[in-house]
Design a protein around this motif. Structure first.
Motif, short mmCIF file in Angstrom:
data_model
loop_
_atom_site.label_atom_id
_atom_site.label_comp_id
_atom_site.label_asym_id
_atom_site.label_seq_id
_atom_site.Cartn_x
_atom_site.Cartn_y
_atom_site.Cartn_z
N TRP A 36 35.92 50.50 47.09
CA TRP A 36 35.17 51.29 46.29
C TRP A 36 34.36 50.27 45.42
CZ3 TRP A 36 39.27 55.42 44.17
CH2 TRP A 36 38.99 56.63 44.57
N TYR B 177 37.85 52.89 34.23
CA TYR B 177 39.36 53.28 34.82
C TYR B 177 39.48 52.23 35.85
CZ TYR B 177 43.65 55.50 36.44
OH TYR B 177 45.06 55.78 36.98
N SER C 151 38.33 67.14 46.25
CA SER C 151 37.62 66.15 46.87
C SER C 151 38.66 65.08 47.35
CB SER C 151 36.50 65.34 45.77
OG SER C 151 37.32 64.77 44.92
N MET C 152 39.78 64.97 46.79
CA MET C 152 40.82 64.00 47.28
C MET C 152 41.67 64.83 48.15
SD MET C 152 40.97 60.92 46.80
CE MET C 152 39.88 59.92 45.90
N PHE D 202 46.21 56.55 33.45
CA PHE D 202 46.63 57.67 34.32
C PHE D 202 46.66 59.06 33.75
CE2 PHE D 202 50.78 59.50 36.22
CZ PHE D 202 50.12 60.04 37.30
N HIS E 164 43.71 56.35 48.19
CA HIS E 164 44.09 56.81 47.11
C HIS E 164 45.58 57.40 46.86
CE1 HIS E 164 44.04 59.97 43.86
NE2 HIS E 164 43.56 59.18 43.28
N PHE F 216 52.06 53.70 42.62
CA PHE F 216 52.03 53.55 41.33
C PHE F 216 53.20 54.59 40.65
CE2 PHE F 216 50.49 55.25 37.16
CZ PHE F 216 50.37 54.18 36.46
N ALA G 278 48.56 55.91 44.71
CA ALA G 278 49.20 56.90 43.72
C ALA G 278 50.60 56.99 43.80
CB ALA G 278 48.67 58.29 43.59
N THR H 129 37.25 69.12 41.46
CA THR H 129 37.33 67.79 41.58
C THR H 129 38.52 67.23 42.32
OG1 THR H 129 36.34 67.25 39.16
CG2 THR H 129 37.43 65.33 40.41
N PHE H 130 39.71 68.20 42.34
CA PHE H 130 40.75 67.91 42.83
C PHE H 130 40.67 68.01 44.23
CE2 PHE H 130 45.17 69.03 44.24
CZ PHE H 130 45.80 67.50 43.98
N GLN I 62 34.69 56.84 34.85
CA GLN I 62 35.63 56.52 36.10
C GLN I 62 35.50 55.09 36.43
OE1 GLN I 62 33.19 59.48 38.09
NE2 GLN I 62 35.14 60.33 39.12
N HIS J 8 43.32 60.21 33.69
CA HIS J 8 42.68 60.25 34.82
C HIS J 8 43.22 61.67 35.61
CE1 HIS J 8 41.26 59.49 38.99
NE2 HIS J 8 42.79 59.59 39.39
N VAL J 9 44.34 62.02 35.32
CA VAL J 9 44.94 63.25 35.94
C VAL J 9 44.31 64.45 35.47
CG1 VAL J 9 47.22 64.53 36.36
CG2 VAL J 9 47.12 62.17 36.73
N ARG K 189 32.52 63.99 49.93
CA ARG K 189 32.60 62.95 48.86
C ARG K 189 33.73 61.69 49.33
NH1 ARG K 189 31.05 62.09 44.15
NH2 ARG K 189 32.37 61.42 42.39
N HIS K 190 34.71 62.08 49.71
CA HIS K 190 35.85 61.14 50.12
C HIS K 190 36.13 61.17 51.50
CE1 HIS K 190 35.73 59.99 45.82
NE2 HIS K 190 36.09 61.01 45.67
C1 HEM Z 1 48.99 61.75 40.81
C2 HEM Z 1 48.04 62.33 40.38
C3 HEM Z 1 46.41 61.90 40.53
C4 HEM Z 1 45.47 62.92 40.64
C5 HEM Z 1 45.59 64.44 40.72
C6 HEM Z 1 44.26 62.16 41.08
C7 HEM Z 1 43.04 62.88 41.48
C8 HEM Z 1 41.81 62.19 41.76
C9 HEM Z 1 40.74 62.55 42.17
C10 HEM Z 1 40.42 64.08 42.15
C11 HEM Z 1 39.84 61.65 42.22
C12 HEM Z 1 38.32 61.97 42.69
C13 HEM Z 1 37.13 61.80 41.45
C14 HEM Z 1 35.97 61.99 42.15
O1 HEM Z 1 35.60 61.88 43.33
O2 HEM Z 1 35.02 62.03 41.14
C15 HEM Z 1 40.35 60.38 41.98
C16 HEM Z 1 39.82 59.09 41.85
C17 HEM Z 1 40.27 58.01 41.46
N1 HEM Z 1 41.75 57.84 41.38
FE1 HEM Z 1 43.27 59.44 41.32
N2 HEM Z 1 44.51 60.74 41.19
C18 HEM Z 1 45.81 60.65 40.86
C19 HEM Z 1 46.55 59.43 40.75
C20 HEM Z 1 45.96 58.28 40.67
C21 HEM Z 1 46.36 56.94 40.41
C22 HEM Z 1 48.09 56.81 40.47
C23 HEM Z 1 45.71 56.01 40.47
C24 HEM Z 1 45.94 54.56 40.26
C25 HEM Z 1 46.80 53.97 39.54
C26 HEM Z 1 44.17 56.58 40.73
C27 HEM Z 1 43.18 55.82 40.88
C28 HEM Z 1 41.68 56.67 41.07
C29 HEM Z 1 40.63 55.95 40.92
C30 HEM Z 1 40.66 54.44 40.75
C31 HEM Z 1 39.84 57.05 41.36
C32 HEM Z 1 38.10 56.73 41.34
C33 HEM Z 1 37.54 56.73 39.94
C34 HEM Z 1 37.84 57.95 39.11
O3 HEM Z 1 37.74 59.15 39.68
O4 HEM Z 1 38.19 57.91 37.94
N3 HEM Z 1 44.55 57.84 40.73
N4 HEM Z 1 41.62 60.58 41.71
#
Ligand code: HEM
Length: 236
Positions: free
Chosen positions: A98, A140, A204-205, A187, A40, A47, A44, A201-202, A137, A190-191, A31-32
């Motif tokens: 992206w 966001y 994947s990152m 945020f 990412h 941020f 994060a 999902t988690f 997504q 999103h978390v 995925r990623h």
């Molecule tokens: C610290 C806790 C965070 C966690 C646990 C987290 C987790 C994730 C995960 C698992 C994905 C992949 C989703 C997918 O493949 O469908 C993702 C995507 C993404 N993350 Fe994060 N993230 C965090 C923080 C952030 C922050 C601080 C930002 C930006 C300010 C951010 C921006 C994004 C964006 C734009 C995507 C792609 C769109 C989406 O999946 O919403 N993330 N994140």
């Protein structure tokens, strides 16, 4: 997006592969890639540092417990714009990485009309036309783009406040804080979505992969595109 930016992104994806591993086992999909994960988590980290230092500047009384983390009040104030700038730089690369899958398509308009069903978990499986990212997504992502631009402009005006009028600085404070509130709300949602709401999902990152079942459930059109297979009968 310009061809130069696209070529740069493709090269970076290739070169970053040597700095990490992504093992895709049978029944899983990539995925990623490493580069996307690196961007990412860099976004994060900066941020969260910007958010914490920003809170401490906004209300030293309420958030006095934060300043010692950065070495005291004056240092927190001095670090904040640099954390913000690094957030902007990494997000610029993330944007290039992206922007293509974040383009708004007809399926997203339909997803928005079904949003209530998504939020209330009425459907077990996403609609057939949901691709690599769903409309939530994408929203966001575009909210971050908007806030990123606002943060940068207003942040610079506040940083170099001796170069502009007082009212410009005062308006910048308000816009900066409103953008921060928008980002904070996004945020939190999103978390929740990336962890508790959608198990699977988690990772994947973290390791870059998801299970095929996860892909069929949450992004059926992407699943079809990468595997060439339809959804399983029992999941309809
Ligand atoms: C610290 C806790 C965070 C966690 C646990 C987290 C987790 C994730 C995960 C698992 C994905 C992949 C989703 C997918 O493949 O469908 C993702 C995507 C993404 N993350 Fe994060 N993230 C965090 C923080 C952030 C922050 C601080 C930002 C930006 C300010 C951010 C921006 C994004 C964006 C734009 C995507 C792609 C769109 C989406 O999946 O919403 N993330 N994140």
């Amino acid at each position: 997006m310009s061809t130069t930016a696209k070529k740069f992104d493709e090269r970076a994806r290739g070169e970053f592969a040597q700095f990490g591993t992504t093992r895709v086992h049978p029944g899983e999909l990539l995925r990623h890639p490493v580069y996307t994960r690196f961007l990412h988590w860099s976004v994060a980290i900066f941020f969260i540092l910007s958010l914490l230092s920003g809170f401490a500047i906004y209300s030293p009384w309420l958030f006095h417990w934060i300043t010692p983390l950065f070495g005291g009040g004056p240092r927190t104030r001095a670090f904040h714009p640099w954390f913000g700038l690094l957030f902007e730089v990494f997000f610029l690369f993330q944007f290039i990485n992206w922007v293509a899958p974040m383009a708004w398509v007809e399926a997203d308009r339909l997803w928005m009309r079904r949003m209530r069903r998504y939020v209330t978990n009425e459907d077990r499986v996403e609609a057939d036309d949901v691709g690599f990212f769903n409309a939530g997504q994408k929203l966001y992502f575009w909210a971050i783009v908007l806030s990123g631009v606002l943060f940068l402009i207003t942040g610079l005006l506040m940083w170099f406040d001796n170069l502009v009028g007082r009212w410009v600085v005062a308006v910048s404070y308000v816009i900066h804080d409103l953008a921060a509130l928008l980002m904070l709300a996004g945020f939190i949602i999103h978390v929740y979505e990336g962890t508790a709401h959608q198990p699977g999902t988690f990772r994947s990152m973290m390791d870059g992969t998801v299970t095929e079942r996860w892909a069929r459930t949450h992004h059926p059109a992407w699943y079809r595109a990468v595997t060439g297979r339809e959804k399983r009968q029992e999941e309809r």
